[in-house]
Write an enzyme that holds these catalytic residues in place. Structure first.
Site, short mmCIF file in Angstrom:
data_model
loop_
_atom_site.label_atom_id
_atom_site.label_comp_id
_atom_site.label_asym_id
_atom_site.label_seq_id
_atom_site.Cartn_x
_atom_site.Cartn_y
_atom_site.Cartn_z
N ASN A 129 0.86 -1.18 0.00
CA ASN A 129 0.00 0.00 0.00
C ASN A 129 0.90 1.23 0.00
O ASN A 129 1.49 1.58 1.02
CB ASN A 129 -0.91 -0.02 1.24
CG ASN A 129 -1.78 1.21 1.34
OD1 ASN A 129 -1.88 2.00 0.40
ND2 ASN A 129 -2.41 1.39 2.49
N LYS A 142 0.08 4.28 -0.27
CA LYS A 142 -0.54 5.44 0.38
C LYS A 142 -0.32 6.71 -0.46
O LYS A 142 -0.32 6.63 -1.69
CB LYS A 142 -0.06 5.58 1.82
CG LYS A 142 -0.31 4.31 2.65
CD LYS A 142 -0.10 4.51 4.12
CE LYS A 142 -0.38 3.21 4.88
NZ LYS A 142 -0.30 3.40 6.34
N HIS A 194 -9.56 0.85 5.31
CA HIS A 194 -8.29 1.14 5.98
C HIS A 194 -8.55 2.12 7.13
O HIS A 194 -9.40 3.00 7.03
CB HIS A 194 -7.28 1.72 4.99
CG HIS A 194 -5.88 1.74 5.50
ND1 HIS A 194 -5.44 2.68 6.41
CD2 HIS A 194 -4.83 0.92 5.27
CE1 HIS A 194 -4.17 2.44 6.69
NE2 HIS A 194 -3.78 1.38 6.02
N SER A 223 3.36 -2.08 10.47
CA SER A 223 4.81 -2.05 10.62
C SER A 223 5.46 -3.40 10.32
O SER A 223 6.38 -3.84 11.02
CB SER A 223 5.21 -1.55 12.02
OG SER A 223 4.73 -0.23 12.25
#
Length: 254
Positions: free
Chosen positions: A9, A11, A95, A212
């Protein structure tokens, strides 16, 4: 047997130069890897460019969001038919950043899930609890509520061929990560929760971990029986780091 999926992703990151450079590097790093499906989700503006750059590779194209409408007077939105038209396959919905910054409700996200299924696209449904909810012992309650928004409106069969990404909100972009044992416990709960409605679908659904995930913790996370890959944020912007995560997932399959 479930096939691991690692999805990047991106972003709100990218440029025309970055898209070409990163995809070129990813193609080199991942050319010999089998046993793990791979997808990337660039910003909507670069989806068409990314699709061209991915041509002939095993890397699938994903998108970061979708609207509930297929067409009409909805300025700034992107529809499922548009995403399908340019070749996107995996579509992230729910999300935590959409839930938080855009106040998207469980019910609204379930509508997105439905429209993606109608168009033959693969929903990647993100669920997960905040730090406060985690500390209050509400992790399972929150995850069940977010899944039930789909289960109760579309039925368990809607999860056939879909993906769930468990992303504890407190671990996204913070450098913190759930321990492998913590993540496994929640993944098992999610699978068991769906199994109450349909055991077969529960056993085939891909449940990714996100929050993470990096080159250092991927192998230990993927060693867990109910973790089927990862939805990767920051590490997906570096071809070498992303490749290490993909290789760790492929080793689970092997």
């Amino acid at each position: 047997m479930r096939h691991p999926l690692v999805m990047g992703n991106w972003k709100l990151n990218g440029s025309t130069h970055m898209v070409n450079e990163l995809i070129t590097d990813l193609r080199k790093e991942l050319s010999s890897i089998t046993g793990c499906d791979v997808a990337i989700a660039p910003p909507a503006l670069y989806l068409s460019q990314a699709k061209q750059a991915l041509a002939g590779s095993r890397i699938a194209l994903g998108a970061q969001d979708v609207d509930v409408n297929l067409s009409g007077a909805f300025t700034g939105e992107t529809s499922a038919t548009m995403l399908k038209d340019i070749g996107a396959e995996y579509i992230i919905i729910g999300h935590s950043e959409r839930r938080t910054y855009h106040q998207e409700s469980d019910e609204f996200i379930a509508k997105k899930f439905a429209i993606l299924k109608q168009q033959g696209l693969i929903p990647v449904l993100c669920i997960g609890e905040t730090e406060q909810e985690n500390e209050a012992g509400q992790t399972e309650t929150v995850c069940a509520r977010q899944i039930n928004a789909v289960l109760n409106t579309l039925g368990a069969e809607a999860f056939q061929g879909a993906v769930i990404a468990y992303e504890p909100v407190w671990a996204i972009g913070t450098g913190k990560s759930a321990t492998p044992a913590q993540a496994q416990a929640v993944h098992k709960f999610i699978r068991d929760h769906i199994a109450k409605r349909d055991e077969v679908i529960a056993q085939q659904i891909i449940i990714q971990y996100g929050g993470s995930v990096n080159a250092d913790n991927a192998t230990e996370l993927f060693a867990q029986p109910d973790i089927d890959g990862a939805l990767v944020g920051g590490a997906s912007l570096k071809a070498d780091a992303f490749a290490i995560i993909v290789k760790a997932a492929a080793a689970k399959k092997a």
